[in-house]
Design a protein around this motif. Structure first.
Motif, PDB file in Angstrom:
ATOM      1  N   UNK A  33       0.853  -1.188   0.000  1.00  0.00           N
ATOM      2  CA  UNK A  33       0.000   0.000   0.000  1.00  0.00           C
ATOM      3  C   UNK A  33       0.890   1.240   0.000  1.00  0.00           C
ATOM      4  N   UNK A  34       0.362   2.294  -0.594  1.00  0.00           N
ATOM      5  CA  UNK A  34       1.088   3.559  -0.639  1.00  0.00           C
ATOM      6  C   UNK A  34       0.197   4.676  -0.115  1.00  0.00           C
ATOM      7  N   UNK A  35       0.724   5.426   0.846  1.00  0.00           N
ATOM      8  CA  UNK A  35       0.030   6.583   1.410  1.00  0.00           C
ATOM      9  C   UNK A  35       0.846   7.811   1.043  1.00  0.00           C
ATOM     10  N   UNK A  36       0.305   8.624   0.148  1.00  0.00           N
ATOM     11  CA  UNK A  36       1.035   9.818  -0.311  1.00  0.00           C
ATOM     12  C   UNK A  36       1.063  10.916   0.742  1.00  0.00           C
ATOM     13  N   UNK A  37       0.220  10.793   1.756  1.00  0.00           N
ATOM     14  CA  UNK A  37       0.086  11.852   2.741  1.00  0.00           C
ATOM     15  C   UNK A  37      -0.972  12.861   2.372  1.00  0.00           C
ATOM     16  N   UNK A  38      -1.568  12.707   1.201  1.00  0.00           N
ATOM     17  CA  UNK A  38      -2.575  13.664   0.732  1.00  0.00           C
ATOM     18  C   UNK A  38      -4.000  13.123   0.813  1.00  0.00           C
ATOM     19  N   UNK A  39      -4.140  11.882   1.241  1.00  0.00           N
ATOM     20  CA  UNK A  39      -5.482  11.300   1.281  1.00  0.00           C
ATOM     21  C   UNK A  39      -5.433   9.893   1.837  1.00  0.00           C
ATOM     22  N   UNK A  40      -6.336   9.050   1.400  1.00  0.00           N
ATOM     23  CA  UNK A  40      -6.387   7.680   1.871  1.00  0.00           C
ATOM     24  C   UNK A  40      -5.304   6.839   1.188  1.00  0.00           C
ATOM     25  N   UNK A  41      -4.772   5.818   1.891  1.00  0.00           N
ATOM     26  CA  UNK A  41      -3.795   4.941   1.247  1.00  0.00           C
ATOM     27  C   UNK A  41      -4.438   4.178   0.092  1.00  0.00           C
TER      28      UNK A  41
END
Length: 280
Positions: A33-41
């Motif tokens: 999983x990737x969480x950009x920090x701008x929204x949901x993973x």
């Protein structure tokens, strides 16, 4: 010192390792999983194997999908943190020792834990966080000085002491967390709301401690005194691992340490979360 990102504070890559039901010896299915920090993973890649992977097969299986994503994100700034979510009985998986590069820089074996912040999370906590966990995390986030808390405490291993521990105390075990007394202690810590812990992956007698255990706890205590906030802990440990990797200083005592850093403000995706392809 690079602070570990909280919600909305920067990217994080999460690797979820889910044991195959009934497999003996153990095998894992993986999800990245990737969480950009701008929204949901968002889900990046999912294991498409039929039978999963043995622990000794994981590095080879993940070298392309996970190694590629880490390299891609690293180009955007600081090395992206890696969170590895496992059931607590598999917390002794030494993910900080994994190597994804065939050829590394001179004097740098390229271990994940020396290059980036690598932390463990409890897979059984995926989804909505409970109140004990949230309350303890918020309390620890306001603390600026920390102490080690020897886990398990002297006497019977019960749940009461874990729930009552002060917010400036970080549980530290001189034994593995996935077996025997250590496994019981870790389960009590998780149920008591602890989101941070350190433990030693090496062998340990089931009951009595050895003289070197006191030395380890003393060294960890001095290490924790260097922290000014909870969010500094993963990078502080990464720097020690880098010193070990580059054979600098007297830091070998810390090589077998594993770190639980399980932020309830950024819960792991629930098991029933509908995968969405990430634009990567």
């Amino acid at each position: 010192m690079i602070s570990y990102p909280g919600p909305g504070e920067g990217p994080v890559v999460a690797l979820l390792l889910d044991p195959v039901i009934g497999a003996q010896p153990v095998r894992f299915f993986w999800q990245i999983w990737y969480d950009s920090g701008d929204g949901l993973p968002e889900i990046h890649r999912t294991d498409t194997s039929v039978h999963g992977h043995r622990p000794d097969e994981l590095v080879q299986a993940l070298r392309g999908p996970l190694g590629g994503l880490l390299r891609e994100e690293d180009r955007k700034g600081h090395p992206v943190p890696l969170e590895v979510a496992l059931p607590a009985e598999h917390f002794d998986t030494a993910v900080h020792r994994w190597l994804f590069d065939d050829i590394a820089r001179l004097n740098d074996p390229g271990h994940l834990g020396a290059r980036r912040r690598v932390v463990l999370r409890a897979l059984e906590r995926r989804g909505e966080p409970d109140r004990l966990w949230l309350d303890r995390w918020h309390g620890m986030s306001a603390v600026t000085r920390f102490q080690g808390w020897r886990m398990p405490p002297p006497g019977a291993v019960d749940a009461v002491g874990y729930r009552a521990a002060e917010r400036d105390r970080i549980p530290v075990m001189c034994r593995p967390a996935g077996q025997g007394v250590g496994r019981v202690a870790m389960q009590h810590a998780l149920k008591g709301g602890h989101g941070v812990a350190l433990w030693h992956l090496g062998s340990h007698p089931d009951r009595a401690c050895l003289p070197e255990c006191d030395t380890l706890h003393a060294r960890v205590e001095k290490f924790l005194e260097t922290l000014g906030s909870l969010a500094e802990l993963p990078d502080r440990l990464r720097r020690v691992r880098q010193d070990i990797s580059e054979q600098r200083g007297d830091s070998a005592w810390a090589e077998p340490l594993a770190l639980l850093y399980d932020d309830p403000r950024r819960p792991l995706p629930d098991e029933d979360t509908e995968p969405v392809d990430a634009p990567l």
